[in-house]
Design an enzyme around this catalytic site. Structure first.
Site, PDB file in Angstrom:
ATOM      1  N   LYS A   1     182.078  34.161  -3.152  1.00  0.00           N
ATOM      2  CA  LYS A   1     181.730  34.668  -3.898  1.00  0.00           C
ATOM      3  C   LYS A   1     181.700  37.042  -3.742  1.00  0.00           C
ATOM      4  O   LYS A   1     181.651  37.394  -4.765  1.00  0.00           O
ATOM      5  CB  LYS A   1     179.735  35.118  -3.388  1.00  0.00           C
TER       6      LYS A   1
ATOM      7  N   LYS B   1     182.162  24.036 -10.500  1.00  0.00           N
ATOM      8  CA  LYS B   1     180.849  24.055 -10.318  1.00  0.00           C
ATOM      9  C   LYS B   1     180.366  24.701 -11.436  1.00  0.00           C
ATOM     10  O   LYS B   1     180.461  25.748 -11.976  1.00  0.00           O
ATOM     11  CB  LYS B   1     180.305  23.629  -9.283  1.00  0.00           C
TER      12      LYS B   1
ATOM     13  N   LYS C   1     175.141  29.865 -12.205  1.00  0.00           N
ATOM     14  CA  LYS C   1     174.276  30.376 -12.621  1.00  0.00           C
ATOM     15  C   LYS C   1     175.420  31.738 -13.286  1.00  0.00           C
ATOM     16  O   LYS C   1     174.439  32.185 -14.314  1.00  0.00           O
ATOM     17  CB  LYS C   1     173.535  30.944 -12.054  1.00  0.00           C
TER      18      LYS C   1
HETATM   19  N1  AQP Z   1     176.190  22.647 -10.231  1.00  0.00           N
HETATM   20  C1  AQP Z   1     175.889  22.232  -8.965  1.00  0.00           C
HETATM   21  N2  AQP Z   1     175.558  21.502  -8.377  1.00  0.00           N
HETATM   22  C2  AQP Z   1     173.980  20.597  -7.653  1.00  0.00           C
HETATM   23  N3  AQP Z   1     173.253  21.069  -7.681  1.00  0.00           N
HETATM   24  C3  AQP Z   1     174.016  22.059  -7.365  1.00  0.00           C
HETATM   25  N4  AQP Z   1     173.119  23.122  -6.931  1.00  0.00           N
HETATM   26  C4  AQP Z   1     173.263  24.666  -7.488  1.00  0.00           C
HETATM   27  N5  AQP Z   1     174.518  24.224  -8.364  1.00  0.00           N
HETATM   28  C5  AQP Z   1     174.615  23.011  -8.262  1.00  0.00           C
HETATM   29  C6  AQP Z   1     172.296  23.320  -6.086  1.00  0.00           C
HETATM   30  O1  AQP Z   1     170.910  23.737  -6.505  1.00  0.00           O
HETATM   31  C7  AQP Z   1     169.759  24.457  -5.428  1.00  0.00           C
HETATM   32  C8  AQP Z   1     169.253  26.085  -6.020  1.00  0.00           C
HETATM   33  O2  AQP Z   1     170.434  26.597  -5.388  1.00  0.00           O
HETATM   34  P1  AQP Z   1     170.617  28.836  -5.476  1.00  0.00           P
HETATM   35  O3  AQP Z   1     170.059  28.943  -7.200  1.00  0.00           O
HETATM   36  O4  AQP Z   1     170.052  28.509  -4.556  1.00  0.00           O
HETATM   37  O5  AQP Z   1     172.528  28.769  -4.894  1.00  0.00           O
HETATM   38  P2  AQP Z   1     173.739  28.773  -5.858  1.00  0.00           P
HETATM   39  O6  AQP Z   1     173.573  27.066  -5.771  1.00  0.00           O
HETATM   40  O7  AQP Z   1     174.010  29.956  -5.733  1.00  0.00           O
HETATM   41  O8  AQP Z   1     173.897  28.496  -7.733  1.00  0.00           O
HETATM   42  P3  AQP Z   1     174.473  28.880  -8.512  1.00  0.00           P
HETATM   43  O9  AQP Z   1     173.833  28.087 -10.043  1.00  0.00           O
HETATM   44  O10 AQP Z   1     175.852  28.074  -8.030  1.00  0.00           O
HETATM   45  O11 AQP Z   1     174.832  30.262  -8.444  1.00  0.00           O
HETATM   46  P4  AQP Z   1     175.993  31.106  -8.373  1.00  0.00           P
HETATM   47  O12 AQP Z   1     176.602  31.862 -10.034  1.00  0.00           O
HETATM   48  O13 AQP Z   1     175.281  32.555  -8.351  1.00  0.00           O
HETATM   49  O14 AQP Z   1     176.230  30.901  -7.354  1.00  0.00           O
HETATM   50  C9  AQP Z   1     170.784  24.674  -3.789  1.00  0.00           C
HETATM   51  O15 AQP Z   1     169.869  23.249  -3.484  1.00  0.00           O
HETATM   52  C10 AQP Z   1     171.946  24.047  -4.547  1.00  0.00           C
HETATM   53  O16 AQP Z   1     173.471  22.763  -4.191  1.00  0.00           O
END
Ligand code: AQP
Length: 344
Positions: free
Chosen positions: A113, A205, A208
């Site tokens: 990140k 992956k 968001k």
């Molecule tokens: N691609 C994914 N597959 C399975 N599980 C996922 N999670 C996130 N992406 C995937 C799970 O969703 C929960 C909440 O995630 P979060 O919002 O706290 O944070 P994150 O992992 O940072 O989400 P993103 O979508 O990947 O955001 P960015 O783009 O900011 O990095 C967690 O349990 C996570 O494991």
């Protein structure tokens, strides 16, 4: 009555997607029968990267709406936003002093990140895993349903719990408390979609923050949007294999089969028994129908709920009051253990 406690959180950073749903929220819903659950909209984590204030408020309500629309019962369990329970930040500070720099330096999510310009990343982004440990341990939660990407942070939470218990073992005993004051929280990484991949690139992956909206299915996408994204999803020219082994080295095929399996509550092997040998075009059509059937009602309910912000906010206030009662007890003991003076 179940005694073991589940805690998990989702960041209100917009574009809540199918990965968040299948990797986390679906499992939150399933665990409600067997555990006391706390589901948190982790807004303190969200601000580790810049958030427009008005958008953050909207996103907090949207994640809350997604929890409720997916089937989480905020009366039986606790749904709240993190910033309303100050004990998260309070315990995180104690953990900042327990965790070692070397431990945080190993966290791959910070490296990803922060990117190349690490000097410009916020201190909060670096210390994020300590706050996550506090989120879980302030409720002395025993089980944490998360996607695969959070495994390393969970391991850190376990290390912090153990170091706290060891460092303060004499004081814990002197106060008549259980020598395993903080439990070792177990990650629950289950189901066929613990890591949902981008629809545009099977090696990344679903996320968001991906600039391409075609890389993910948002929970608020309508039927046409879902259909377009699945039809445009990257695939390879081969037909679907009949066995799971045939998905190796075919990340895009593996991803779509995993999504189908998770949405239909079946195994990948079972899905391949039905679709093996077929072309992607017909598999994609069936996947569109299934996705619209499963996600459509959730998106519609989310829309309805977000049109009633007073109701959503009342759920969060009520949940925060109940969460604070548990977190306050832990912090009282933590203050005694560490040696702070407090009002008795
Ligand atoms: N691609 C994914 N597959 C399975 N599980 C996922 N999670 C996130 N992406 C995937 C799970 O969703 C929960 C909440 O995630 P979060 O919002 O706290 O944070 P994150 O992992 O940072 O989400 P993103 O979508 O990947 O955001 P960015 O783009 O900011 O990095 C967690 O349990 C996570 O494991």
């Amino acid at each position: 009555m179940p005694t073991e406690r589940v805690f998990s959180g989702v960041q209100p950073t917009g574009n809540l997607h199918l990965g968040n749903y299948l990797g986390a929220i679906v499992n939150f819903v399933k665990l409600q029968d067997a555990y006391n659950c706390l589901y948190c909209v982790v807004d303190l984590h969200a601000i580790t990267v810049w958030q427009e204030p008005a958008e953050l408020t909207r996103n907090i309500r949207e994640v809350t709406a997604a929890f409720i629309a997916s089937g989480i019962d905020p009366k039986k369990h606790i749904v709240f936003n993190q910033s309303q329970v100050a004990e998260h930040a309070e315990l995180a500070w104690v953990f900042n002093c327990v965790a070692r720099l070397g431990w945080l330096n190993r966290m791959t999510q910070f490296k990803e990140k922060a990117g190349k310009d690490r000097e410009a990343a916020s201190v909060g982004l670096y210390a994020y895993p300590n706050l996550m440990a506090a989120d879980i341990l302030v409720y002395r939660a025993t089980h944490v349903p998360v996607g695969e990407d959070q495994k390393q942070h969970l391991e850190l939470a376990r290390d912090i719990a153990q170091k706290f218990n060891n460092d303060f073992s004499d004081s814990i005993r002197a106060h008549g408390l259980d020598e395993k004051f903080f439990p070792q929280p177990e990650p629950l990484i289950t189901g066929p979609a613990t890591r949902v991949m981008s629809l545009r690139d099977g090696s990344k992956k679903m996320s968001k923050s991906d600039p391409s909206d075609y890389s993910r299915i948002n929970l608020t996408d309508d039927a046409d949007g879902i259909a377009q994204k699945i039809r445009k999803a990257k695939t390879d020219p081969e037909p679907l294999p009949s066995e799971e082994k045939g998905l190796e080295a075919r990340p895009e095929a593996d991803n779509l089969v995993g999504i189908y399996a998770a949405l239909s509550g079946r195994t990948k092997a079972d899905v391949l028994r039905e679709f093996g040998g077929g072309q992607f075009s017909s598999f994609k059509s069936t996947l569109v129908d299934l996705s619209v059937e499963k996600l459509g009602p959730i998106g519609a309910e989310m829309k309805k709920l977000t049109q009633d912000p007073a109701y959503v906010d009342s759920v969060l206030v009520d949940g925060a009051d109940r969460a604070r009662a548990i977190a306050g007890q832990t912090m009282t003991s933590v203050k005694d253990i560490v040696g702070f003076i407090r009002k008795k």
